[in-house]
Design a protein around this motif. Structure first.
Motif, PDB file in Angstrom:
ATOM      1  N   MET A   1      69.482  60.398 -39.085  1.00  0.00           N
ATOM      2  CA  MET A   1      68.702  61.145 -38.110  1.00  0.00           C
ATOM      3  C   MET A   1      67.582  61.930 -38.795  1.00  0.00           C
ATOM      4  N   LYS A   2      67.888  62.541 -39.949  1.00  0.00           N
ATOM      5  CA  LYS A   2      66.882  63.309 -40.674  1.00  0.00           C
ATOM      6  C   LYS A   2      65.738  62.416 -41.141  1.00  0.00           C
ATOM      7  N   LYS A   3      66.058  61.188 -41.504  1.00  0.00           N
ATOM      8  CA  LYS A   3      65.017  60.260 -41.940  1.00  0.00           C
ATOM      9  C   LYS A   3      64.058  59.952 -40.805  1.00  0.00           C
ATOM     10  N   TRP A   4      64.573  59.801 -39.578  1.00  0.00           N
ATOM     11  CA  TRP A   4      63.713  59.509 -38.428  1.00  0.00           C
ATOM     12  C   TRP A   4      62.799  60.683 -38.108  1.00  0.00           C
ATOM     13  N   ILE A   5      63.350  61.884 -38.215  1.00  0.00           N
ATOM     14  CA  ILE A   5      62.532  63.070 -37.953  1.00  0.00           C
ATOM     15  C   ILE A   5      61.433  63.186 -38.999  1.00  0.00           C
ATOM     16  N   LEU A   6      61.794  62.983 -40.273  1.00  0.00           N
ATOM     17  CA  LEU A   6      60.805  63.034 -41.340  1.00  0.00           C
ATOM     18  C   LEU A   6      59.742  61.949 -41.149  1.00  0.00           C
ATOM     19  N   LEU A   7      60.168  60.767 -40.778  1.00  0.00           N
ATOM     20  CA  LEU A   7      59.229  59.669 -40.537  1.00  0.00           C
ATOM     21  C   LEU A   7      58.287  59.999 -39.379  1.00  0.00           C
ATOM     22  N   ALA A   8      58.821  60.595 -38.322  1.00  0.00           N
ATOM     23  CA  ALA A   8      57.989  60.983 -37.179  1.00  0.00           C
ATOM     24  C   ALA A   8      56.970  62.050 -37.584  1.00  0.00           C
ATOM     25  N   ILE A   9      57.383  63.011 -38.395  1.00  0.00           N
ATOM     26  CA  ILE A   9      56.465  64.058 -38.851  1.00  0.00           C
ATOM     27  C   ILE A   9      55.365  63.461 -39.718  1.00  0.00           C
ATOM     28  N   LEU A  10      55.726  62.574 -40.606  1.00  0.00           N
ATOM     29  CA  LEU A  10      54.735  61.924 -41.464  1.00  0.00           C
ATOM     30  C   LEU A  10      53.753  61.080 -40.648  1.00  0.00           C
ATOM     31  N   ALA A  11      54.277  60.370 -39.648  1.00  0.00           N
ATOM     32  CA  ALA A  11      53.405  59.562 -38.791  1.00  0.00           C
ATOM     33  C   ALA A  11      52.441  60.456 -38.011  1.00  0.00           C
ATOM     34  N   LEU A  12      52.923  61.580 -37.492  1.00  0.00           N
ATOM     35  CA  LEU A  12      52.078  62.521 -36.765  1.00  0.00           C
ATOM     36  C   LEU A  12      51.000  63.101 -37.681  1.00  0.00           C
ATOM     37  N   ALA A  13      51.377  63.448 -38.895  1.00  0.00           N
ATOM     38  CA  ALA A  13      50.409  63.991 -39.849  1.00  0.00           C
ATOM     39  C   ALA A  13      49.337  62.948 -40.184  1.00  0.00           C
ATOM     40  N   ALA A  14      49.743  61.705 -40.378  1.00  0.00           N
ATOM     41  CA  ALA A  14      48.783  60.638 -40.680  1.00  0.00           C
ATOM     42  C   ALA A  14      47.834  60.413 -39.507  1.00  0.00           C
ATOM     43  N   TRP A  15      48.370  60.424 -38.303  1.00  0.00           N
ATOM     44  CA  TRP A  15      47.546  60.241 -37.106  1.00  0.00           C
ATOM     45  C   TRP A  15      46.541  61.390 -36.968  1.00  0.00           C
ATOM     46  N   ASN A  16      47.016  62.627 -37.185  1.00  0.00           N
ATOM     47  CA  ASN A  16      46.134  63.788 -37.105  1.00  0.00           C
ATOM     48  C   ASN A  16      45.023  63.683 -38.144  1.00  0.00           C
ATOM     49  N   TYR A  17      45.351  63.272 -39.364  1.00  0.00           N
ATOM     50  CA  TYR A  17      44.354  63.098 -40.415  1.00  0.00           C
ATOM     51  C   TYR A  17      43.307  62.063 -39.982  1.00  0.00           C
ATOM     52  N   HIS A  18      43.779  60.962 -39.428  1.00  0.00           N
ATOM     53  CA  HIS A  18      42.872  59.904 -38.968  1.00  0.00           C
ATOM     54  C   HIS A  18      41.926  60.429 -37.883  1.00  0.00           C
ATOM     55  N   LEU A  19      42.456  61.166 -36.899  1.00  0.00           N
ATOM     56  CA  LEU A  19      41.617  61.715 -35.825  1.00  0.00           C
ATOM     57  C   LEU A  19      40.602  62.709 -36.373  1.00  0.00           C
ATOM     58  N   ASN A  20      41.021  63.535 -37.340  1.00  0.00           N
ATOM     59  CA  ASN A  20      40.105  64.496 -37.944  1.00  0.00           C
ATOM     60  C   ASN A  20      38.987  63.791 -38.696  1.00  0.00           C
ATOM     61  N   GLN A  21      39.309  62.712 -39.389  1.00  0.00           N
ATOM     62  CA  GLN A  21      38.289  61.965 -40.127  1.00  0.00           C
ATOM     63  C   GLN A  21      37.282  61.319 -39.177  1.00  0.00           C
ATOM     64  N   GLU A  22      37.765  60.738 -38.083  1.00  0.00           N
ATOM     65  CA  GLU A  22      36.867  60.143 -37.090  1.00  0.00           C
ATOM     66  C   GLU A  22      35.938  61.199 -36.501  1.00  0.00           C
ATOM     67  N   ALA A  23      36.509  62.357 -36.172  1.00  0.00           N
ATOM     68  CA  ALA A  23      35.716  63.435 -35.583  1.00  0.00           C
ATOM     69  C   ALA A  23      34.693  63.957 -36.582  1.00  0.00           C
ATOM     70  N   ALA A  24      35.077  64.077 -37.842  1.00  0.00           N
ATOM     71  CA  ALA A  24      34.156  64.570 -38.865  1.00  0.00           C
ATOM     72  C   ALA A  24      32.964  63.635 -39.021  1.00  0.00           C
ATOM     73  N   GLU A  25      33.189  62.341 -38.916  1.00  0.00           N
ATOM     74  CA  GLU A  25      32.097  61.376 -39.011  1.00  0.00           C
ATOM     75  C   GLU A  25      31.112  61.539 -37.864  1.00  0.00           C
ATOM     76  N   LYS A  26      31.604  61.974 -36.711  1.00  0.00           N
ATOM     77  CA  LYS A  26      30.749  62.174 -35.534  1.00  0.00           C
ATOM     78  C   LYS A  26      30.196  63.592 -35.485  1.00  0.00           C
ATOM     79  N   GLY A  27      30.605  64.442 -36.422  1.00  0.00           N
ATOM     80  CA  GLY A  27      30.149  65.829 -36.416  1.00  0.00           C
ATOM     81  C   GLY A  27      30.905  66.697 -35.437  1.00  0.00           C
ATOM     82  N   GLU A  28      32.069  66.272 -35.033  1.00  0.00           N
ATOM     83  CA  GLU A  28      32.884  67.025 -34.083  1.00  0.00           C
ATOM     84  C   GLU A  28      34.028  67.700 -34.816  1.00  0.00           C
TER      85      GLU A  28
END
Length: 96
Positions: A1-28
């Motif tokens: 169960m702990k592995k799934w929670i950790l995996l979900a947190i890592l996936a969320l962090a990666a997704w957030n990083y990706h969204l921030n990078q896309e926004a930064a390219e657009k100046g947002e």
């Protein structure tokens, strides 16, 4: 169960990083985490406490260019910059 929670947190962090990078390219300034925080808080107090996100979205609801700039920078789902140049309500307020 702990592995799934950790995996979900890592996936969320990666997704957030990706969204921030896309926004930064657009100046947002956006990101999944920022959107969640603003949605949960309901009212966001930033740099200038005289303004807060209160659901207004359109230029006709703004009292000044400064207020419109605060809403554009800090509040989700506003429709204040029709040509996406970072200057809100150009037609509504005379240029400074």
């Amino acid at each position: 169960m702990k592995k799934w929670i950790l995996l979900a947190i890592l996936a969320l962090a990666a997704w957030n990083y990706h969204l921030n990078q896309e926004a930064a390219e657009k100046g947002e300034e956006r990101g999944f985490i920022k959107e969640i925080v603003q949605g949960v808080q309901g009212a966001v107090f930033k740099r200038d406490p005289q303004y807060r996100c209160d659901g207004r979205r359109f230029c006709s609801e703004m009292r000044s260019r400064d207020e419109a700039m605060f809403f554009l920078s800090n509040c989700p789902e506003t429709q204040l910059d029709d040509n996406a140049n970072g200057i809100p309500c150009e037609q509504h307020f005379a240029p400074e």
